[in-house]
Design an enzyme around this catalytic site. Structure first.
Site, PDB file in Angstrom:
ATOM      1  N   ASP A   1       0.878  -1.169   0.000  1.00 19.37           N
ATOM      2  CA  ASP A   1       0.000   0.000   0.000  1.00 19.37           C
ATOM      3  C   ASP A   1       0.912   1.214   0.000  1.00 19.37           C
ATOM      4  O   ASP A   1       2.125   1.103   0.224  1.00 19.37           O
ATOM      5  CB  ASP A   1      -0.899  -0.021   1.248  1.00 19.37           C
ATOM      6  CG  ASP A   1      -2.075   0.956   1.171  1.00 19.37           C
ATOM      7  OD1 ASP A   1      -2.129   1.755   0.221  1.00 19.37           O
ATOM      8  OD2 ASP A   1      -2.926   0.924   2.067  1.00 19.37           O
TER       9      ASP A   1
ATOM     10  N   CYS B   1     -11.362   3.576   0.244  1.00 18.79           N
ATOM     11  CA  CYS B   1      -9.917   3.726   0.459  1.00 18.79           C
ATOM     12  C   CYS B   1      -9.570   2.882   1.670  1.00 18.79           C
ATOM     13  O   CYS B   1     -10.278   2.934   2.688  1.00 18.79           O
ATOM     14  CB  CYS B   1      -9.547   5.192   0.693  1.00 18.79           C
ATOM     15  SG  CYS B   1      -7.826   5.453   1.211  1.00 18.79           S
ATOM     16  N   THR B   2      -8.506   2.100   1.570  1.00 15.59           N
ATOM     17  CA  THR B   2      -8.174   1.191   2.665  1.00 15.59           C
ATOM     18  C   THR B   2      -7.858   1.932   3.958  1.00 15.59           C
ATOM     19  O   THR B   2      -8.095   1.401   5.046  1.00 15.59           O
ATOM     20  CB  THR B   2      -7.000   0.279   2.285  1.00 15.59           C
ATOM     21  OG1 THR B   2      -5.890   1.079   1.843  1.00 15.59           O
ATOM     22  CG2 THR B   2      -7.397  -0.674   1.167  1.00 15.59           C
TER      23      THR B   2
ATOM     24  N   CYS C   1      -4.529  -1.373  -1.771  1.00 12.20           N
ATOM     25  CA  CYS C   1      -4.618   0.056  -2.097  1.00 12.20           C
ATOM     26  C   CYS C   1      -5.525   0.184  -3.301  1.00 12.20           C
ATOM     27  O   CYS C   1      -5.258  -0.419  -4.348  1.00 12.20           O
ATOM     28  CB  CYS C   1      -3.227   0.605  -2.415  1.00 12.20           C
ATOM     29  SG  CYS C   1      -3.207   2.321  -3.006  1.00 12.20           S
TER      30      CYS C   1
END
Length: 256
Positions: free
Chosen positions: A7, A177-178, A70
């Site tokens: 990410d 969004c992570t 991501c």
């Protein structure tokens, strides 16, 4: 078993925690490049180069699978990552959970970065998976960076701003969004007063963790619950900001 996650920053913690919950023995390699954040405003070519750097660093540790934790990297770099690493290393991308959120039938809000909101990619997912559900795209400027740095005031401000632009009567919020999954309960609390009582939040960590375990070539291989943290390919430890999030509690082994 060893699984790597990549990410831009600490957004990968949610999927890492989900993996550890499913397989407590799993060895984890967390590869990121926080100094290069944010990735969203960069060109697709630059994002791909950054993602390949993180993936190559993780691949050096010979994982059984690689999770691209991501959304931005999954949009722009997944094809390049798969072309270079598969079939020897299965690569699992991250997709916003629009389909399960829309399946509940109520209005859906998709919280995402400004770069993703309104993009052809996200609009395509809405077209293909939202069905008849009413969908509102909600840009969340500054939220990912605030989460990355553990800036409590900035998190509160960004969440409040996005909540104010989330339509009343929303039934489901997709965390696009992570990084947002690390503050999911704060998002829920901000949206709930104007949302339907049945409000649900939909992240990607659990589905992507389950998919990674399905993709490994030898699921019987055991691990020893180690944790390796890489920043731009250099071994390090989890940053102080990561320790503020509950997902980090299950990642207690020292960095190797």
């Amino acid at each position: 078993m060893k699984i790597a996650l990549m990410d831009s920053g600490i957004g990968l913690l949610a999927a890492a925690a989900a993996l550890r919950a499913l397989r407590p023995d799993v060895d984890l390699v967390l590869s990121s490049n926080p100094a290069s954040m944010p990735w969203g405003p960069r060109t697709p070519e630059a994002i791909t180069e950054l993602a390949l750097g993180c993936a190559r660093a993780a691949a050096e540790y010979r994982p059984d699978a690689l999770i691209v934790a991501c959304n931005t990297a999954s949009v722009h770099a997944l094809a390049a990552l798969r072309a270079e690493l598969e079939p020897a290393l299965p690569v699992i991308g991250t997709v916003p959970a629009i389909k399960p959120a829309a399946a509940l039938g109520g209005p859906v809000a998709i919280w995402a970065t400004p770069a993703t909101t309104g993009s052809a990619y996200q609009r395509g997912l809405i077209r293909d998976f939202a069905g008849t559900a009413a969908v509102t795209e909600v840009a969340c400027p500054g939220l990912a960076d605030a989460v990355e740095h553990g800036d409590e005031a900035a998190i509160d401000a960004a969440v409040a701003d996005a909540a104010a632009r989330t339509p009343a009567g929303t039934a489901a919020v997709v965390l696009g969004c992570t990084h947002y999954e690390l503050v999911a309960e704060r998002i829920r609390a901000a949206v709930a007063p104007a949302a339907l009582p049945s409000l649900t939040l939909h992240g990607s960590a659990d589905p992507v963790a389950a998919q990674a375990l399905r993709r490994v070539l030898d699921p019987t291989r055991e691990g020893t619950a180690t944790l390796t943290v890489l920043h731009a390919g250099t071994p390090t430890t989890l940053p102080p900001a990561a320790l503020a999030y509950p997902q980090t509690l299950s990642l207690t082994a020292p960095a190797s």
